[in-house]
Design a protein around this motif. Structure first.
Motif, PDB file in Angstrom:
ATOM      1  N   SER A 278       0.863  -1.178   0.000  1.00  0.00           N
ATOM      2  CA  SER A 278       0.000   0.000   0.000  1.00  0.00           C
ATOM      3  C   SER A 278       0.903   1.231   0.000  1.00  0.00           C
ATOM      4  O   SER A 278       2.084   1.146   0.346  1.00  0.00           O
ATOM      5  CB  SER A 278      -0.902   0.015   1.240  1.00  0.00           C
ATOM      6  OG  SER A 278      -1.644  -1.183   1.337  1.00  0.00           O
TER       7      SER A 278
ATOM      8  N   ASP B 111      -4.438   1.550  -2.375  1.00  0.00           N
ATOM      9  CA  ASP B 111      -4.492   0.089  -2.278  1.00  0.00           C
ATOM     10  C   ASP B 111      -4.246  -0.482  -0.889  1.00  0.00           C
ATOM     11  O   ASP B 111      -3.261  -1.215  -0.654  1.00  0.00           O
ATOM     12  CB  ASP B 111      -3.505  -0.543  -3.270  1.00  0.00           C
ATOM     13  CG  ASP B 111      -3.970  -0.393  -4.712  1.00  0.00           C
ATOM     14  OD1 ASP B 111      -5.181  -0.295  -4.927  1.00  0.00           O
ATOM     15  OD2 ASP B 111      -3.115  -0.364  -5.606  1.00  0.00           O
TER      16      ASP B 111
ATOM     17  N   LEU C 271      -8.348   2.839  -5.102  1.00  0.00           N
ATOM     18  CA  LEU C 271      -8.409   1.378  -5.208  1.00  0.00           C
ATOM     19  C   LEU C 271      -8.083   0.945  -6.630  1.00  0.00           C
ATOM     20  O   LEU C 271      -8.808   1.251  -7.570  1.00  0.00           O
ATOM     21  CB  LEU C 271      -9.807   0.879  -4.829  1.00  0.00           C
ATOM     22  CG  LEU C 271     -10.269   1.233  -3.407  1.00  0.00           C
ATOM     23  CD1 LEU C 271     -11.727   0.846  -3.210  1.00  0.00           C
ATOM     24  CD2 LEU C 271      -9.386   0.557  -2.366  1.00  0.00           C
TER      25      LEU C 271
ATOM     26  N   ASP D  19      -0.859  -1.625  -9.423  1.00  0.00           N
ATOM     27  CA  ASP D  19      -1.780  -2.654  -8.937  1.00  0.00           C
ATOM     28  C   ASP D  19      -1.185  -4.042  -9.194  1.00  0.00           C
ATOM     29  O   ASP D  19      -0.070  -4.316  -8.801  1.00  0.00           O
ATOM     30  CB  ASP D  19      -3.155  -2.473  -9.588  1.00  0.00           C
ATOM     31  CG  ASP D  19      -4.226  -3.342  -8.945  1.00  0.00           C
ATOM     32  OD1 ASP D  19      -4.372  -3.279  -7.719  1.00  0.00           O
ATOM     33  OD2 ASP D  19      -4.907  -4.088  -9.668  1.00  0.00           O
TER      34      ASP D  19
ATOM     35  N   GLY E 156       1.673  -3.921  -6.665  1.00  0.00           N
ATOM     36  CA  GLY E 156       0.814  -4.368  -5.574  1.00  0.00           C
ATOM     37  C   GLY E 156       1.424  -5.475  -4.746  1.00  0.00           C
ATOM     38  O   GLY E 156       1.059  -5.666  -3.587  1.00  0.00           O
TER      39      GLY E 156
END
Length: 572
Positions: free
Chosen positions: A42, A54, A82, A170, A227
């Motif tokens: 994150s 995230d 997100l 991501d 991510g």
């Protein structure tokens, strides 16, 4: 080492990564197959306005919220961005809202719709990105958003910070490894992990990945803030080029399978991912289609292009969801009856949707390439391995059917014919490779084996990409090489030459004992070697595995090694 912790680290001006870490295998999904732990990354940007990007899933909720609150004032976070949304993130988002009810969520339009359901609220502040929007956080941090949907993540959103030139990517460019290293220094050491991650998650969406790479090529990028795994800084250009190469290779396969599905809670999508992984291993392309987000015309076009198709559905209230019924109608009205078909699905209590698909396709005259896959609740590790093997078998059946439809050409190239015969004269020892990882086991007959090093003692073994055992022979994997004895090798050869159904026990009726590395030793063999995989090299349609030898034993000192003689270099 602790099973869960949070590692904060500054990565750019006003920018911190918060790495939720576990050294355990997080969950039974195919992309975690190497079992090297993972990080859920994150990020927080502290401009005049704070934005959190995230937050992790429920496995890390408590450690993440505690660590975040200790370092930053959660009540001052205005935006939560997100990259994608799933039920697993719901618990973390609910706790964030308890601490900071003023939060505005920023996500794609499909994610906004899912978010309302997952959180069970209709009073959320949401900015639904449709393309081209940006948010100014102050201090020069202007965030630009890039829509990057795939069938598995139709809601995926990438974020680009124009000040730091960081792309928050991501799922893209990630890998599942865990450690203290934040950036990818020595990036080549992650090559196998990144390729495995791509093959599991990105290859079935190669078309969409190619489009995303074209979009981000317009931005000057200094860092991929992934991510999962180390952030990509030192190997950025090389990894980008590899993604382009891998996507192009996958998209250009001469044969393809249309994988059509819908997923209510993510379980059907997980099964689809495992099947797709098995198909791509066999050198057949996959065109994944989430029929909840495409028009019937797109499904029809994919069916016209494909060599075979597979359709999967959840069961909701005893029925297949409307998008699946629509897709089924398109199949029945437009897909040629000569195309091989397959059916799968997940369910909670009944599974009527799977029965519907099977019955309709059989009644229409389609031949099914495998027995319908029925998964109750969440798929297990064993189930996913069986799904992967089913995908590989289906791809091989598609290739066989296509080959049978092409008239055999007369051999006109005498030189080529002579070369094939000459290559076939290379002989190899008859061996059986056996391995065991947790509940998963594997075995294969192998003759492409050679000693490779004296110090340390080591060997190489070539493994075809579509072999089921291939996914159990990555770096740090263990296996036993069982060397067969001339005159006594036929029973073991017959056992391991016969076709096995996905998930079938290869060792029924075989005399064996456990090696010190946990893998099976075939006690009717001439000798055995316990091996530890050190590296892999991709060689055309095979992987060349280099392994060091830990220990070994000869059962019959007067025995002679069985040798495999071939007439042609085009097959075993």
């Amino acid at each position: 080492m602790p099973p869960r912790d949070l590692q904060p680290y500054p990565i750019a001006p006003d920018t911190t990564v918060l790495r939720s870490r576990t050294w355990d295998r997080l969950k039974f999904e195919i992309e975690y197959g190497l079992a090297r732990g993972t990080t859920a990354n994150s990020f927080i940007i502290t401009g005049d306005t704070k934005a959190l990007i995230d937050p992790p899933g429920s496995s890390f909720t408590d450690a993440f919220i505690t660590g975040l609150n200790n370092r930053f004032d959660v009540k001052l976070i205005e935006y939560v961005i997100l990259g994608h949304i799933n039920p697993n993130r719901g618990e973390t988002l609910k706790k964030l809202l308890e601490l900071a009810p003023q939060i505005t969520f920023v996500c794609s339009n499909p994610a906004a719709i899912a978010l309302l359901t997952i959180l069970g609220r209709d009073d959320l502040d949401i900015i639904a990105i449709k393309g081209g929007e940006s948010i100014d956080l102050g201090k020069g941090h202007v965030l630009r958003f890039i829509l990057a949907p795939t069938p598995r993540w139709p809601d995926r959103l990438l974020t680009y910070d124009s000040k730091t030139q960081v792309l928050y990517s991501d799922k893209l460019f990630g890998c599942h490894v865990c450690g203290d290293q934040v950036f990818d220094e020595g990036w080549e050491s992650y090559s196998e992990d990144r390729r495995y991650y791509f093959d599991c998650l990105m290859a079935p969406a190669a078309k969409q990945i190619g489009s995303t790479l074209d979009k981000i090529a317009e931005y000057p990028i200094s860092l991929y803030a992934t991510g999962h795994g180390p952030l990509v800084k030192y190997g950025l250009m090389e990894l980008t080029n590899l993604y382009q190469q891998w996507s192009k290779t996958q998209s250009s396969q001469s044969l393809s399978v249309a994988l059509i599905y819908a997923s209510a809670y993510g379980n059907t999508a997980t099964v689809a991912q495992a099947i797709a992984s098995g198909i791509t291993k066999a050198g057949v392309g996959v065109e994944s289609i989430n029929c909840e987000f495409v028009e019937p015309a797109e499904i029809k076009a994919a069916l016209e292009r494909c060599t075979g198709f597979i359709i999967g559905s959840p069961t909701l209230g005893g029925h297949a969801p409307t998008p699946i019924q629509t897709a089924l109608g398109v199949i029945l009205s437009s897909a040629q009856k000569t195309k091989l078909a397959g059916v799968f699905g997940s369910f909670g209590w009944s599974g009527e949707a799977i029965d519907l698909l099977e019955t309709k396709l059989k009644d229409a005259g389609y031949k099914l390439g495998f027995e319908p896959i029925r998964v109750k609740f969440k798929p297990t590790e064993m189930t996913l391995k069986e799904c992967e093997e089913t995908g590989t078998d289906f791809a091989q059946a598609v290739k066989k059917a296509k080959k049978a439809s092409i008239p055999k050409a007369k051999i006109g190239d005498a030189t080529t014919d002579r070369v094939e015969q000459a290559v076939g004269r290379i002989v190899g020892s008859m061996t059986i490779v056996t391995t065991q990882q947790g509940d998963l086991s594997g075995a294969m007959l192998a003759s492409w084996v050679s000693q490779a090093t004296f110090n340390p003692p080591g060997l190489t073994v070539a493994v075809a990409k579509e072999r089921a055992i291939e996914s159990l022979m990555h770096k740090d994997g263990k296996f036993v090489l069982n060397i067969l004895e001339q005159g006594k090798h036929i029973p073991l050869m017959k056992q391991f030459l016969k076709p096995f159904a996905p998930g079938e026990d290869r060792f029924v009726g075989v005399n064996m004992e456990a090696a010190t590395n946990g893998c099976p030793i075939l006690t009717d063999s001439l000798a055995y070697l316990e091996c530890n995989v050190q590296s892999r090299m991709e060689c055309g349609d095979h992987w060349l595995i280099y392994a060091t030898i830990d220990t070994g034993k000869v059962f019959n000192s007067s025995g002679v090694t069985a040798v495999h003689h071939r007439k042609s270099g085009t097959h075993y």
